[in-house]
Write an enzyme that holds these catalytic residues in place. Structure first.
Site, PDB file in Angstrom:
ATOM      1  N   LYS A  91       0.845  -1.198   0.000  1.00  0.00           N
ATOM      2  CA  LYS A  91       0.000   0.000   0.000  1.00  0.00           C
ATOM      3  C   LYS A  91       0.880   1.247   0.000  1.00  0.00           C
ATOM      4  O   LYS A  91       2.021   1.197   0.456  1.00  0.00           O
ATOM      5  CB  LYS A  91      -0.853   0.030   1.280  1.00  0.00           C
ATOM      6  CG  LYS A  91      -2.005  -0.941   1.305  1.00  0.00           C
ATOM      7  CD  LYS A  91      -2.809  -0.796   2.588  1.00  0.00           C
ATOM      8  CE  LYS A  91      -3.928  -1.813   2.672  1.00  0.00           C
ATOM      9  NZ  LYS A  91      -4.986  -1.647   1.670  1.00  0.00           N
TER      10      LYS A  91
ATOM     11  N   ARG B 222     -10.358 -11.567   2.040  1.00  0.00           N
ATOM     12  CA  ARG B 222     -11.202 -12.639   1.497  1.00  0.00           C
ATOM     13  C   ARG B 222     -10.497 -13.991   1.568  1.00  0.00           C
ATOM     14  O   ARG B 222     -11.148 -15.022   1.683  1.00  0.00           O
ATOM     15  CB  ARG B 222     -11.627 -12.281   0.060  1.00  0.00           C
ATOM     16  CG  ARG B 222     -10.483 -12.143  -0.907  1.00  0.00           C
ATOM     17  CD  ARG B 222     -10.853 -11.339  -2.155  1.00  0.00           C
ATOM     18  NE  ARG B 222     -10.891  -9.890  -1.890  1.00  0.00           N
ATOM     19  CZ  ARG B 222     -11.225  -8.965  -2.779  1.00  0.00           C
ATOM     20  NH1 ARG B 222     -11.567  -9.321  -4.013  1.00  0.00           N
ATOM     21  NH2 ARG B 222     -11.216  -7.683  -2.463  1.00  0.00           N
TER      22      ARG B 222
HETATM   23  N1  BES Z   1      -8.162  -3.748   4.457  1.00  0.00           N
HETATM   24  C1  BES Z   1      -8.301  -3.350   3.108  1.00  0.00           C
HETATM   25  C2  BES Z   1      -9.605  -2.586   2.848  1.00  0.00           C
HETATM   26  C3  BES Z   1      -9.659  -1.189   3.369  1.00  0.00           C
HETATM   27  C4  BES Z   1      -9.202  -0.138   2.601  1.00  0.00           C
HETATM   28  C5  BES Z   1     -10.237  -0.913   4.577  1.00  0.00           C
HETATM   29  C6  BES Z   1      -9.314   1.163   3.068  1.00  0.00           C
HETATM   30  C7  BES Z   1     -10.354   0.388   5.036  1.00  0.00           C
HETATM   31  C8  BES Z   1      -9.867   1.420   4.282  1.00  0.00           C
HETATM   32  C9  BES Z   1      -8.300  -4.581   2.203  1.00  0.00           C
HETATM   33  O1  BES Z   1      -7.509  -5.617   2.618  1.00  0.00           O
HETATM   34  C10 BES Z   1      -7.781  -4.126   0.883  1.00  0.00           C
HETATM   35  O2  BES Z   1      -6.657  -3.750   0.815  1.00  0.00           O
HETATM   36  N2  BES Z   1      -8.627  -4.175  -0.143  1.00  0.00           N
HETATM   37  C11 BES Z   1      -8.263  -3.745  -1.441  1.00  0.00           C
HETATM   38  C12 BES Z   1      -8.794  -4.741  -2.440  1.00  0.00           C
HETATM   39  C13 BES Z   1      -8.270  -4.524  -3.830  1.00  0.00           C
HETATM   40  C14 BES Z   1      -6.793  -4.814  -3.892  1.00  0.00           C
HETATM   41  C15 BES Z   1      -9.036  -5.442  -4.754  1.00  0.00           C
HETATM   42  C16 BES Z   1      -8.852  -2.362  -1.661  1.00  0.00           C
HETATM   43  O3  BES Z   1      -9.984  -2.118  -1.254  1.00  0.00           O
HETATM   44  O4  BES Z   1      -8.152  -1.518  -2.213  1.00  0.00           O
HETATM   45 MN    MN Z   2      -5.507  -5.410   1.979  1.00  0.00          MN
END
Ligand code: BES
Ligand code: MN
Ligand code: ZN
Length: 531
Positions: free
Chosen positions: A292, A367
């Protein structure tokens, strides 16, 4: 903090702060036994300074005389317009008005550094005494939450500002309301709010403070205290059982993964239903190899809020001991970190039920851990309904903002029960669809499925992934990424983690409808065929 009921006359309360909740009753007299208070409020009303509007407050220091209340301060808090509720929607609005007013009251109390409070329960609100007491208690407890465990030298100073003084006692003045009903409501409110605060505590802990083992220890402590059964599935068990999702995400982490299971048995009959709760317990989500961006990454310590909600709800359920229902909670927990051992884009993993998955993005890890927990839990406990909670997608924030939980479900009755519970508790949900079009987005060229479904409908394709693991068991998925922290602005929701969904789950179990379905052996969709 001492929290108690009192039948003492408000005028004789000699503590720091006496609180009245005032309805917006155009010109009508203030429902208060004390003449001095009535006069002060009447003047405030006449001048238009305080009319009982929602969020309004009026603080005064009564003169020291026999006609004045003995309290050092008196605070009037506006409840807003209260009409006799004719529909459920109005009743829920009233419940929320009471929570909000209580939150406003403790904000003021904290600002004045008071230690002892008497809060007079409002009457003739259109709600039963039990509900008034429940909602007021929730608002008071949730509103005075503060996490200062890691304040060292600056202990007692929040945001480097003035010294903070904690409220030591709150007594609820019962008035003419039914004592027994008020007591029941207060207990219910306290259990649910304390549990939500517990979830906030877990979330506030940093990534190096709240690791997977902490979920296990919390569950074990809860089990000992309330005679629940607890089981922790360790890394080597996972290897033996083929939980490729949890293990895959854990590959880059030095902290061992845990699958924490807690069971409450309130049912004695064979027909009593079992509800299964599953919560994402990602104690820090860096994204892994699909790292990230740095800005705001520290917030990803909150990626365990689903797990926190589930185990905290179990605390309230264990205290409450509802009869005729069984609840089993599962929390898959690990960190998601980059390392030379970490999962890579392009890798293929095999889940507990034999489904193979192509990893497109290692940041879509929630997931992966939930899939194993769902498949395993459904196989082992054959529940009548499954609810999972996860901070799963950033996309749910785009769709619903920070105001509503995203709900996706394969069962309309379950969805409606959850929507109703969310409205009652002031934690609203909004349902999004599922369907074959979305499931198609996660089909892989090379494996059974892949872990992302492209740019569009990110919240739904994440749910579609989970759907592959629930078979025909009624299932609902709550995406709490927008609400677990930075939840919509409310007087009783502090900055930081909100404790979202704890009260919804507790309320759902309290109102659970439906017996066990006369199902034969639970069919597990897509389960590995024995050769
Ligand atoms: N934990 C994150 C989701 C999240 C993002 C929660 C921002 C709260 C604030 C999750 O694991 C994630 O990173 N999801 C990705 C999925 C994508 C790579 C398909 C996302 O939402 O960007
Ligand atoms: Mn994630
Ligand atoms: Zn995550």
């Amino acid at each position: 903090m001492i929290f108690e009921l009192s039948q003492k006359k408000p005028a004789f309360f000699s503590g720091d702060l006496l609180i009245y909740f005032i309805q917006e009753t155009k010109g009508k007299t203030v429902p208060c036994s004390c003449k001095a208070v009535r006069r002060a409020l009447k003047n405030a009303w006449k001048s238009g300074d305080f009319t009982g509007q929602q969020g309004q407050t009026f603080l005064f220091y009564p003169s020291v005389s026999t006609k004045s209340p003995a309290a050092y301060r008196v605070l009037a808090v506006g409840l807003g317009k209260t009409t006799e509720p004719s529909a459920i929607i109005e009743k829920n609005a009233l419940r929320e008005q009471i929570r909000l007013a209580a939150g406003t009251a403790v904000q003021q109390a904290t600002a004045c550094k008071v230690k002892s409070i008497m809060a007079v329960l409002p009457e003739k609100t259109g709600l039963a005494g039990q509900e008034v007491a429940e909602c007021l208690t929730e608002g008071l407890i949730l509103g005075c939450y503060c996490f200062d465990k890691y304040k060292g030298k600056s202990k007692g100073k929040i945001d480097g500002q003035e010294e903070q003084v904690n409220i030591e006692s709150i007594s609820l003045q019962v008035g003419t309301l039914d004592m027994q009903a008020v007591e029941k409501g207060m207990r219910q409110g306290k259990r649910a709010a304390d549990a939500a605060c517990r979830a906030r505590d877990m979330a506030n802990e940093p990534g190096n403070g709240w690791t997977p083992i902490k979920f296990a220890e919390f569950a074990q402590r809860l089990a000992r205290k309330h005679k629940l059964s607890c089981e922790v599935i360790e890394k080597d068990d996972m290897e033996a059982m083929g939980m490729g999702g949890i293990l895959g995400v854990n590959q880059g982490s030095a902290e061992p993964p845990k699958l924490v299971i807690l069971q409450y048995q309130g049912g004695k009959k064979k027909t009593d239903p079992t509800v299964m709760l599953v919560g994402k317990g990602l104690t820090f989500d860096s994204g892994g190899i699909s790292l990230k961006p740095g800005l705001g990454m520290e917030e990803m310590k909150y990626d365990m809020c689903g797990g926190a909600a589930v185990l905290s709800a179990m605390q309230a359920i264990a205290q409450e001991r509802p009869r005729g229902i069984n609840v089993v909670a599962l929390v898959p927990s690990t960190e998601n970190l980059p390392a030379s051992t970490a999962l890579k884009p392009g890798d293929i993993i095999t889940h507990y039920n034999g489904t193979t998955s192509e990893i497109i993005n290692t940041d879509a890890e929630g997931r992966l851990i939930l899939a194993d927990a769902l498949a395993y839990g459904i196989e082992k406990y054959a529940p009548d309904a499954v609810i999972d909670l996860a901070t799963l997608t950033g996309a749910v924030i785009i769709g619903l903002g920070h105001h509503r939980i995203g709900l996706m479900a394969t069962d309309d009755t379950l969805a409606e029960q959850l929507l109703a519970a969310g409205e009652r508790t002031g934690e609203p949900l909004w349902r999004l669809p599922l369907g074959p079009e979305y499931s198609k987005q996660i089909k892989s060229q090379i494996a059974d499925i892949k872990n992302t479904g492209g740019k569009s409908a990110g919240t739904i394709t994440a749910a579609a992934y989970l759907q592959e693991f629930v078979g025909d068991t009624p299932w609902a998925h709550l995406d709490i990424a927008g609400t677990a922290w930075n939840f919509t602005e409310k007087s009783y929701i502090p900055k930081g983690p909100s404790g979202i969904a704890v009260r919804t789950l507790v309320d759902l179990i309290r109102h659970w409808q439906g017996k066990k379905k006369p199902h034969t052996k639970n069919l597990r969709a897509g389960h590995r065929e024995q050769p």
